[in-house]
Design an enzyme around this catalytic site. Structure first.
Site, PDB file in Angstrom:
ATOM      1  N   ARG A  95      -0.477  -7.920   5.734  1.00 30.53           N
ATOM      2  CA  ARG A  95       0.423  -9.300   6.210  1.00 30.53           C
ATOM      3  C   ARG A  95       1.828  -8.909   6.180  1.00 30.53           C
ATOM      4  NH1 ARG A  95      -3.561 -13.723   5.912  1.00 30.53           N
ATOM      5  NH2 ARG A  95      -5.703 -12.894   5.329  1.00 30.53           N
ATOM      6  N   HIS A 113       3.954   3.423   5.248  1.00 31.55           N
ATOM      7  CA  HIS A 113       3.573   3.376   6.657  1.00 31.55           C
ATOM      8  C   HIS A 113       3.125   4.612   7.318  1.00 31.55           C
ATOM      9  CE1 HIS A 113       3.160   1.413  10.510  1.00 31.55           C
ATOM     10  NE2 HIS A 113       3.472   2.502  11.028  1.00 31.55           N
ATOM     11  N   GLU A 178       0.476  10.755   2.380  1.00 24.67           N
ATOM     12  CA  GLU A 178       1.044   9.465   1.866  1.00 24.67           C
ATOM     13  C   GLU A 178       0.784   9.620   0.182  1.00 24.67           C
ATOM     14  OE1 GLU A 178      -0.015   6.159   5.091  1.00 24.67           O
ATOM     15  OE2 GLU A 178      -1.737   6.355   3.603  1.00 24.67           O
TER      16      GLU A 178
HETATM   17  C1  GAR Z   1      -2.537   3.561   4.551  1.00 24.67           C
HETATM   18  O1  GAR Z   1      -2.584   4.552   5.595  1.00 24.67           O
HETATM   19  C2  GAR Z   1      -1.254   2.740   4.977  1.00 24.67           C
HETATM   20  O2  GAR Z   1      -0.364   3.758   5.314  1.00 24.67           O
HETATM   21  C3  GAR Z   1      -1.413   1.801   5.908  1.00 24.67           C
HETATM   22  O3  GAR Z   1      -2.891   1.368   5.536  1.00 24.67           O
HETATM   23  C4  GAR Z   1      -3.558   2.499   4.818  1.00 24.67           C
HETATM   24  C5  GAR Z   1      -4.099   1.899   3.569  1.00 24.67           C
HETATM   25  O4  GAR Z   1      -4.997   2.910   2.724  1.00 24.67           O
HETATM   26  N1  GAR Z   1      -0.745   0.846   6.031  1.00 24.67           N
HETATM   27  C6  GAR Z   1      -0.487   0.190   7.105  1.00 24.67           C
HETATM   28  O5  GAR Z   1      -0.659   0.663   8.230  1.00 24.67           O
HETATM   29  C7  GAR Z   1       0.893  -0.812   7.046  1.00 24.67           C
HETATM   30  N2  GAR Z   1       1.436  -0.953   8.449  1.00 24.67           N
HETATM   31  P1  GAR Z   1      -5.275   2.706   1.442  1.00 24.67           P
HETATM   32  O6  GAR Z   1      -5.685   1.186   1.059  1.00 24.67           O
HETATM   33  O7  GAR Z   1      -6.510   3.617   1.008  1.00 24.67           O
HETATM   34  O8  GAR Z   1      -4.019   2.858   0.554  1.00 24.67           O
END
Ligand code: GAR
Length: 194
Positions: A95, A113, A178
């Site tokens: 969000r 991101h 990440e």
């Molecule tokens: C991650 O890849 C993060 O970069 C992305 O959601 C995933 C969450 O994974 N976020 C976005 O796209 C935000 N714009 P996680 O719940 O395993 O950390």
């Protein structure tokens, strides 16, 4: 040196939250996680918090599929302040954070991101990269402002796109990056906070 106190917001499996906890445990990050909040009551991030004894709670966005109501942003800001949070880490939080929370933590909200911003902001950035036909993408940690995946970049890591990559295989490799990048970026900011 006093550890920096983190508050984490997430909507998904919480693997980036886990990467922060692992880095704290391994002394790669001088921090504590004081509170984890999710807008998804069944999210894996809450299971991880529960299993690892991290205080956690639910953000009530009932009736709103994508909005983060101002009233709830104020409540989240209060919970974070009460928990002594210095830095808010968005970890897969889906969000948009707006004025009430931004004003409570100016320059102190980070996001991870899955692209090399400013390329591919928004949803499923790994799929956007594949569809654009680029040869490399990656991930970015940035300070959150009022835009969508804008705000000053703290750190980035590149990921090469391999022939035959699917959205799932590419996202998996970006997530590996990440999990290195987020703790490193938080550690960088924690050092300047001391
Ligand atoms: C991650 O890849 C993060 O970069 C992305 O959601 C995933 C969450 O994974 N976020 C976005 O796209 C935000 N714009 P996680 O719940 O395993 O950390």
């Amino acid at each position: 040196m006093k550890p920096i106190t983190l508050g984490v917001l997430g909507s998904g499996s919480g693997s980036n939250f886990q990467a922060l906890l692992d880095a704290i445990r391994d002394d790669r990050l001088n921090a504590t996680v004081a509170i984890v909040l999710s807008d998804q009551p069944d999210a894996g991030i809450l299971d991880r918090a529960r299993q690892q004894g991290v205080p956690h709670g639910i953000i009530d966005c009932a009736g709103h599929t994508t909005r983060f109501p101002d009233k709830e942003q104020i409540r989240v800001a209060c919970l974070m302040k009460e928990a002594g949070v210095d830095l808010v880490c968005l970890a897969g939080f889906m969000r948009l954070v707006k004025k009430p929370l931004l004003d409570a933590f100016p320059g102190k909200i980070l996001n991870i991101h899955p692209s090399l911003l400013p390329s591919f902001p928004g949803l499923e950035a790994w799929r956007q990269a594949l569809e654009a036909g680029v040869r490399e993408t990656g991930c970015t940690v940035h300070i959150v402002d009022a835009g969508v995946d804008t705000g000053p970049v703290v750190m980035q890591e590149r990921v090469v796109i391999e022939p035959g990559d699917t959205p799932a295989s590419l996202h998996a490799r970006i997530q590996e990056a990440e999990h290195r990048l987020y703790p490193a970026a938080v550690s960088l900011l924690a050092r300047s906070h001391e």
